[in-house]
Design a protein around this motif. Structure first.
Motif, PDB file in Angstrom:
ATOM      1  N   GLY A  75       3.078   3.216   0.193  1.00 35.00           N
ATOM      2  CA  GLY A  75       4.142   2.301   0.566  1.00 35.00           C
ATOM      3  C   GLY A  75       3.930   0.855   0.173  1.00 35.00           C
ATOM      4  N   LEU A  76       2.914   0.568  -0.640  1.00 33.21           N
ATOM      5  CA  LEU A  76       2.682  -0.807  -1.052  1.00 33.21           C
ATOM      6  C   LEU A  76       3.714  -1.233  -2.094  1.00 33.21           C
ATOM      7  CD1 LEU A  76      -0.110  -0.015   0.231  1.00 33.21           C
ATOM      8  CD2 LEU A  76      -1.142  -1.636  -1.370  1.00 33.21           C
ATOM      9  N   THR A  77       4.087  -2.493  -2.068  1.00 35.01           N
ATOM     10  CA  THR A  77       4.996  -3.038  -3.071  1.00 35.01           C
ATOM     11  C   THR A  77       4.232  -3.341  -4.353  1.00 35.01           C
ATOM     12  OG1 THR A  77       4.628  -5.339  -2.443  1.00 35.01           O
ATOM     13  CG2 THR A  77       6.334  -4.109  -1.224  1.00 35.01           C
ATOM     14  N   ASN A  78       4.956  -3.605  -5.426  1.00 38.10           N
ATOM     15  CA  ASN A  78       4.311  -3.952  -6.689  1.00 38.10           C
ATOM     16  C   ASN A  78       3.435  -5.191  -6.551  1.00 38.10           C
ATOM     17  OD1 ASN A  78       5.448  -1.798  -8.021  1.00 38.10           O
ATOM     18  ND2 ASN A  78       7.101  -2.983  -8.968  1.00 38.10           N
ATOM     19  N   VAL A  79       3.925  -6.167  -5.794  1.00 38.69           N
ATOM     20  CA  VAL A  79       3.146  -7.396  -5.590  1.00 38.69           C
ATOM     21  C   VAL A  79       1.852  -7.086  -4.837  1.00 38.69           C
ATOM     22  CG1 VAL A  79       3.104  -9.636  -4.429  1.00 38.69           C
ATOM     23  CG2 VAL A  79       5.148  -8.923  -5.678  1.00 38.69           C
ATOM     24  N   GLU A  80       1.950  -6.255  -3.802  1.00 40.06           N
ATOM     25  CA  GLU A  80       0.762  -5.901  -3.021  1.00 40.06           C
ATOM     26  C   GLU A  80      -0.235  -5.101  -3.865  1.00 40.06           C
ATOM     27  OE1 GLU A  80       2.747  -5.622   1.448  1.00 40.06           O
ATOM     28  OE2 GLU A  80       2.872  -3.905   0.084  1.00 40.06           O
ATOM     29  N   ILE A  81       0.287  -4.205  -4.698  1.00 40.62           N
ATOM     30  CA  ILE A  81      -0.591  -3.425  -5.574  1.00 40.62           C
ATOM     31  C   ILE A  81      -1.278  -4.338  -6.580  1.00 40.62           C
ATOM     32  CG2 ILE A  81      -0.669  -1.614  -7.336  1.00 40.62           C
ATOM     33  CD1 ILE A  81       1.715  -0.304  -5.902  1.00 40.62           C
ATOM     34  N   ALA A  82      -0.524  -5.278  -7.118  1.00 38.75           N
ATOM     35  CA  ALA A  82      -1.090  -6.224  -8.083  1.00 38.75           C
ATOM     36  C   ALA A  82      -2.239  -7.008  -7.457  1.00 38.75           C
ATOM     37  CB  ALA A  82       0.003  -7.173  -8.578  1.00 38.75           C
ATOM     38  N   GLU A  83      -2.044  -7.453  -6.220  1.00 39.27           N
ATOM     39  CA  GLU A  83      -3.102  -8.192  -5.531  1.00 39.27           C
ATOM     40  C   GLU A  83      -4.313  -7.304  -5.285  1.00 39.27           C
ATOM     41  OE1 GLU A  83      -1.221  -9.651  -2.014  1.00 39.27           O
ATOM     42  OE2 GLU A  83      -0.178 -11.289  -3.039  1.00 39.27           O
ATOM     43  N   ARG A  84      -4.066  -6.065  -4.880  1.00 35.90           N
ATOM     44  CA  ARG A  84      -5.159  -5.133  -4.586  1.00 35.90           C
ATOM     45  C   ARG A  84      -5.987  -4.818  -5.834  1.00 35.90           C
ATOM     46  NH1 ARG A  84      -5.555  -0.756  -0.823  1.00 35.90           N
ATOM     47  NH2 ARG A  84      -4.129  -1.968   0.483  1.00 35.90           N
ATOM     48  N   MET A  85      -5.301  -4.692  -6.982  1.00 34.25           N
ATOM     49  CA  MET A  85      -5.987  -4.294  -8.213  1.00 34.25           C
ATOM     50  C   MET A  85      -6.316  -5.471  -9.121  1.00 34.25           C
ATOM     51  SD  MET A  85      -3.965  -0.737  -9.149  1.00 34.25           S
ATOM     52  CE  MET A  85      -5.209  -0.309 -10.389  1.00 34.25           C
ATOM     53  N   ASN A  86      -5.985  -6.678  -8.678  1.00 38.00           N
ATOM     54  CA  ASN A  86      -6.261  -7.889  -9.450  1.00 38.00           C
ATOM     55  C   ASN A  86      -5.583  -7.850 -10.819  1.00 38.00           C
ATOM     56  OD1 ASN A  86      -7.385 -10.462  -9.724  1.00 38.00           O
ATOM     57  ND2 ASN A  86      -9.219  -9.673 -10.739  1.00 38.00           N
ATOM     58  N   LEU A  87      -4.323  -7.425 -10.796  1.00 41.01           N
ATOM     59  CA  LEU A  87      -3.508  -7.379 -12.009  1.00 41.01           C
ATOM     60  C   LEU A  87      -2.221  -8.160 -11.760  1.00 41.01           C
ATOM     61  CD1 LEU A  87      -3.943  -3.582 -12.831  1.00 41.01           C
ATOM     62  CD2 LEU A  87      -4.972  -5.476 -14.099  1.00 41.01           C
ATOM     63  N   SER A  88      -1.460  -8.416 -12.817  1.00 45.72           N
ATOM     64  CA  SER A  88      -0.219  -9.171 -12.646  1.00 45.72           C
ATOM     65  C   SER A  88       0.881  -8.258 -12.115  1.00 45.72           C
ATOM     66  CB  SER A  88       0.221  -9.770 -13.986  1.00 45.72           C
ATOM     67  OG  SER A  88       0.706  -8.758 -14.845  1.00 45.72           O
TER      68      SER A  88
END
Length: 213
Positions: free
Chosen positions: A165-178
């Motif tokens: 259920g993570l958003t794209n922004v949250e996933i980006a932060e978690r994986m250190n990607l844009s």
């Protein structure tokens, strides 16, 4: 019979204690254990057991044990690893063998089967219980449509986070990607798997054992 030294990696102390007693009756000696995913490889390196008994349910991702298996085999190519877990979806079984496991024993099986498997592994065999062999054969015949088979490793990680259920922004932060990279990756994942609704993504991840329900 030559003593066989065993290490157990499982985050349930009672499992470790119970297995230690059971294995001792078969001449198998538990010489160490790890209850945290980050400690498995270092503990293995320190005690150098003949065989590692590895659970797959480590960490927040649910199947951290598969990643541990990859890391361990990369560092110790001759390591003998038996998977002992209740996390036994067909695709996970297949991935465990592909990544270097010498046996896959469900926790629902008779514990004595684990002891027999460890002895065979120590003799240089790869062990397939009849039930496991049959399931892998069916998977080969019908093809594997799971995310593990159809996605690249980084895409699998994104897929699991999407399913949680993570958003794209949250996933980006978690994986250190844009966020843009994640947006592109998530769309590619949906197209590859043919699923676009968030609920369907979650259901697929649960069905394939990538996250817990």
């Amino acid at each position: 019979m030559t003593a066989i030294n065993v290490m157990i990696a499982d985050d349930h102390p009672l499992i470790v204690e119970g297995l230690s007693s059971m294995l001792a009756r078969h001449g198998l000696h538990v010489v160490g254990s790890a209850c945290e995913v980050d400690a498995v490889v270092d503990t293995f390196a320190a005690i150098k057991p003949d065989i590692l008994v590895l659970d797959l349910r480590f960490g927040d991702g649910g199947i951290g044990g598969l990643d541990v298996l990859v890391d361990l085999i990369a560092r110790f190519p001759q390591a003998r690893v038996a998977i002992y877990t209740q996390f036994d979806q067909d695709t996970v079984v297949r991935e465990a063998y592909k990544r270097g496991a010498k046996a896959f024993i469900p926790k629902s099986a008779d514990p004595n089967e684990l002891a027999k498997a460890l002895i065979k592994i120590h003799q240089g065999d790869t062990v397939f219980l009849p039930e496991i062999a049959s399931r892998l054969a069916m998977l080969s015949v019908h093809g594997d449509q799971s995310p593990l088979a159809r996605l690249q490793p980084r895409e699998v990680e994104v897929f699991k986070l999407m399913a949680q259920g993570l958003t794209n922004v949250e996933i980006a932060e978690r994986m250190n990607l844009s966020p843009k990279t994640i947006s592109t990756t998530s769309q590619s994942i949906k197209d590859h798997l043919g699923v676009h609704r968030a609920a369907d993504i979650t259901l697929l991840a649960v069905k394939c054992g990538l996250i817990e329900p």
